[in-house]
Structure formats: C-alpha cells, structure tokens
Write a protein that holds these residues in place. Sequence first.
Motif, short mmCIF file in Angstrom:
data_model
loop_
_atom_site.label_atom_id
_atom_site.label_comp_id
_atom_site.label_asym_id
_atom_site.label_seq_id
_atom_site.Cartn_x
_atom_site.Cartn_y
_atom_site.Cartn_z
N ALA A 94 -6.59 -11.22 -3.48
CA ALA A 94 -7.93 -11.12 -2.90
C ALA A 94 -8.60 -12.48 -2.99
O ALA A 94 -8.34 -13.25 -3.92
CB ALA A 94 -8.74 -10.08 -3.65
N THR A 103 -4.24 -3.44 11.73
CA THR A 103 -3.88 -4.59 10.92
C THR A 103 -4.14 -5.89 11.69
O THR A 103 -3.67 -6.05 12.81
CB THR A 103 -2.39 -4.53 10.54
OG1 THR A 103 -2.12 -3.25 9.96
CG2 THR A 103 -2.03 -5.63 9.55
N SER A 144 -5.27 -3.58 7.09
CA SER A 144 -5.92 -4.64 6.32
C SER A 144 -6.16 -5.87 7.20
O SER A 144 -5.56 -6.03 8.27
CB SER A 144 -5.06 -5.03 5.11
OG SER A 144 -3.84 -5.61 5.53
N ASP A 147 -9.09 -9.45 3.53
CA ASP A 147 -8.97 -8.63 2.33
C ASP A 147 -8.01 -9.30 1.35
O ASP A 147 -8.21 -9.26 0.14
CB ASP A 147 -8.43 -7.23 2.67
CG ASP A 147 -9.27 -6.55 3.73
OD1 ASP A 147 -10.51 -6.55 3.61
OD2 ASP A 147 -8.68 -6.01 4.69
N SER A 148 -6.93 -9.86 1.90
CA SER A 148 -5.93 -10.56 1.10
C SER A 148 -5.57 -11.87 1.79
O SER A 148 -5.54 -11.94 3.02
CB SER A 148 -4.65 -9.72 0.93
OG SER A 148 -4.91 -8.53 0.24
N THR A 200 -12.83 -3.86 11.24
CA THR A 200 -13.26 -2.68 10.48
C THR A 200 -13.42 -1.47 11.40
O THR A 200 -13.04 -0.35 11.05
CB THR A 200 -14.58 -2.98 9.74
OG1 THR A 200 -14.39 -4.09 8.87
CG2 THR A 200 -15.03 -1.77 8.92
N ASN A 220 0.89 -1.17 0.00
CA ASN A 220 0.00 0.00 0.00
C ASN A 220 0.92 1.21 0.00
O ASN A 220 1.53 1.54 1.01
CB ASN A 220 -0.88 -0.02 1.26
CG ASN A 220 -1.77 1.20 1.35
OD1 ASN A 220 -1.60 2.17 0.64
ND2 ASN A 220 -2.74 1.13 2.25
N ASP A 246 2.52 -0.86 8.20
CA ASP A 246 2.74 -2.05 7.39
C ASP A 246 3.57 -3.08 8.16
O ASP A 246 4.42 -2.72 8.98
CB ASP A 246 3.49 -1.71 6.10
CG ASP A 246 2.61 -1.02 5.06
OD1 ASP A 246 1.42 -0.83 5.34
OD2 ASP A 246 3.13 -0.68 3.99
N PHE A 277 -5.53 -9.63 6.90
CA PHE A 277 -4.67 -10.47 6.07
C PHE A 277 -4.68 -11.89 6.62
O PHE A 277 -4.59 -12.08 7.83
CB PHE A 277 -3.25 -9.91 6.08
CG PHE A 277 -2.32 -10.54 5.09
CD1 PHE A 277 -2.15 -9.99 3.83
CD2 PHE A 277 -1.58 -11.68 5.41
CE1 PHE A 277 -1.28 -10.57 2.91
CE2 PHE A 277 -0.71 -12.26 4.51
CZ PHE A 277 -0.57 -11.70 3.25
#
Length: 388
Positions: free
Chosen positions: A225, A194, A40, A210-211, A189, A6, A13, A42
């Motif tokens: 995804a 993360t 995210s 998400d991934s 959310t 990102n 990250d 993950f």
Amino acid sequence: MITVTNKNDTGGDVRLTGVSKTYGSFTAVHPLDLTVPQGSFFALLGASGCGKTTTLRMIAGLEDPTTGTVHLGDQDVSHLPPYKRPVNTVFQSYALFPHLDIFENVAFGLRRRGIKSVKKQVEEMLELVQLGEQARKKPHQLSGGQQQRVAVARALINHPKVLLLDEPLGALDLKLRRQMQLELKRIQTEVGITFIHVTHDQEEAMTMADSVAVMNGGRVEQLGAPADLYENPQTTFVANFLGTSNLIEAEVDTISGDDIVLRAGGGKLVLPGTRCSAPTTTGGKVLVGVRPEKISVVPVEDAGEIPVGRNRITGTIADSSFIGVSTQFVVDSPVCPDFEVYVQNIDRDPRLAPGAEVVLHWNPAHTFGLDATQDIDAGVETVEEEAA
C-alpha cells in the motif's frame, strides 16, 4: 518473487508467473511473480527503463514473455493476440479519431463488433466520465483532460476485465494532472474493474493506487500500500525514489529491549527494532532513515525545551526555501552534510535562517533502518534525469 493476492475472488485477477522479457543479451524484466487482485487500482511505478511498460505490454499481449505465463482470471492468455484478451489499453497519446465526434469515438468499439443500438451505452459512458454535454464535439475542441476521459470511456465501453493505463496523464500540466488523478480513481471505484497503471510519477501512484509495485532494473523492489511503502521502505532505492529521505550512516552501539541504540556523528540515535530491515549486531553498520516532514527544528538556545526521548542532531542551516505550504531547510550536520527538513508555515521563527545553529529532533518511532551495504544514493533523481 513478490505476490499480492485476494483469496476471496480470483475471477478477474491478473497473475504473472515467472514472467520475464529479454532482448538479446539485455534483460528488460527479470522473472517476476505478481498477482493484481480483481477490482483493485494497481500501479507499476519506476523510472524510465525500469521494465514497467514492458510488463504492462506483456499483460496487453503487445509483447510476448520470454519465460512465464500471464493469466487473466482462470484463463491463460500468454499466447493470445491482444484483440482476444479481455483488456483495453489507454495510452498517453489518447489515439482518438480526429474526424469523429466524441460520441462516435466512444461508440467505435461497439460498432466494430456489429452492435447496432449503441446510443444508451455511449450516453451512460459519457455520463460516467462527465462529458455528456460534449458528445457532438470533435477531439480538438476538448481540453487534454477531457480527451483523456474520452479515451477512458472508449476503452471501458467494451467491458474489459482489466484496463491498462500507460502513462496516461504524462501530457497534462500539473494542475490538470492532479484533477485527473482524482477523476480516474472515481471512475475506477464506480466501474469496479481492475486498473493497472504505469507511471514514473510517485505522487500519481500514491494518490490513485490501492497497491504500488516499485520497479527498478527490471525487478520489483517493494510492493505494498502507498502509505506502507512510504513509511516503511525496505531498500534505499524505495526510500529515495518515493519522496525524500535523510539517510545517516550509523553503527550499532547497543540493543536495549525492542530498541537499537546507534552511534552517528558523535551522538546517539534510537531506532525501533521492528522498523529495521538490516541485520543488527553490536558494531555493525546500519543506514538510519527519517523523512524531512517528521523532523522539528529549533534554534540551539531553545534545545532545553525539547522533550526527553527524542532523537536529536545539531547542525547549521545552510539554506532555506519558502514554498508556500512549508519552508524547506537544508542543515549541515556531523551526521549528514545535506539534512533536509520540511516545516509547515504555521508560526514561522525568524531566527531559523541560513547560518543559524539549530537542533533537529524527532520521535524515534519515525526512524527506519536499512542495510548499509546498499548504495545510499540509489533512487535519487538528478536534475539531468528529471529533464530527460
């Protein structure tokens, strides 16, 4: 080496660079580059022994990498002990303190850091996980799903940059596990940090993340995804491990514009060139894949009603199973002895029964192509593996 980045924000990250882990002569994780974008959800997905938990433990600081570095944001944490890393971990066992009530379990981390006024923070966290009314109960008075939410609240109250979840729903029954999948996604959310989630459950990873990084033998087979991994698998392992795939051994007949025409079992199939990850030359071998729910099945006497341009295969129904939302057929055909088809139970045709001659047909756009040098059964779980 597979990387997802990102570019807008690297502050939170998680970046693994050349990270590997060996135990003597055994390599648990081969050198891997992986970037998990800030904020995210993950998932590291794979069967037992694939290296996913070892990877998570290296992020947590519970295992030292043999090679490579671990960065959280701009900070190199490769050699920091777990308590100095801005991460918290939630395990399958929850590890709640049985002698403390729910309020004090959640407050534990704050009190340990010497924070005196904890009431407001704990109450907010209990509201987040929808357990405000359970604050004075002991862990044994709660359901498994509620205990799991307490463990999440206890981890989140310390405001980690990253929450690590190691098979957190493994001890729950199926219905509760599905409820908790949605609950964890809602929490992630709302808090916006993360989440890195380790699981062997394909549905769990695809519902929440998400991934997803699909791991096999200490390597990342494919990353992307959930929908992309499912619709466009790049290896037989991913095609078989994520759901069910029918894989057909075929030979390239001709290449016509953007389509590849293949020979299989005496018939021809069309494969879009953009959906083929295998090298294609006339006469070359390709594994053709199609998911069971993409296929329609009709009695052979109705074959004239099939629209032009569909891929077709003839066969005999060997078995059928009614599972409520759909009926699952196993069809014996020249191209594949156990071709699986899932048909929604909307208008059931009584002619579709074991022994019936049928035609299977589907849109060529739903076909994918894989390198035929791979093991066609890679990623297929056996009954013994599922029971292990």
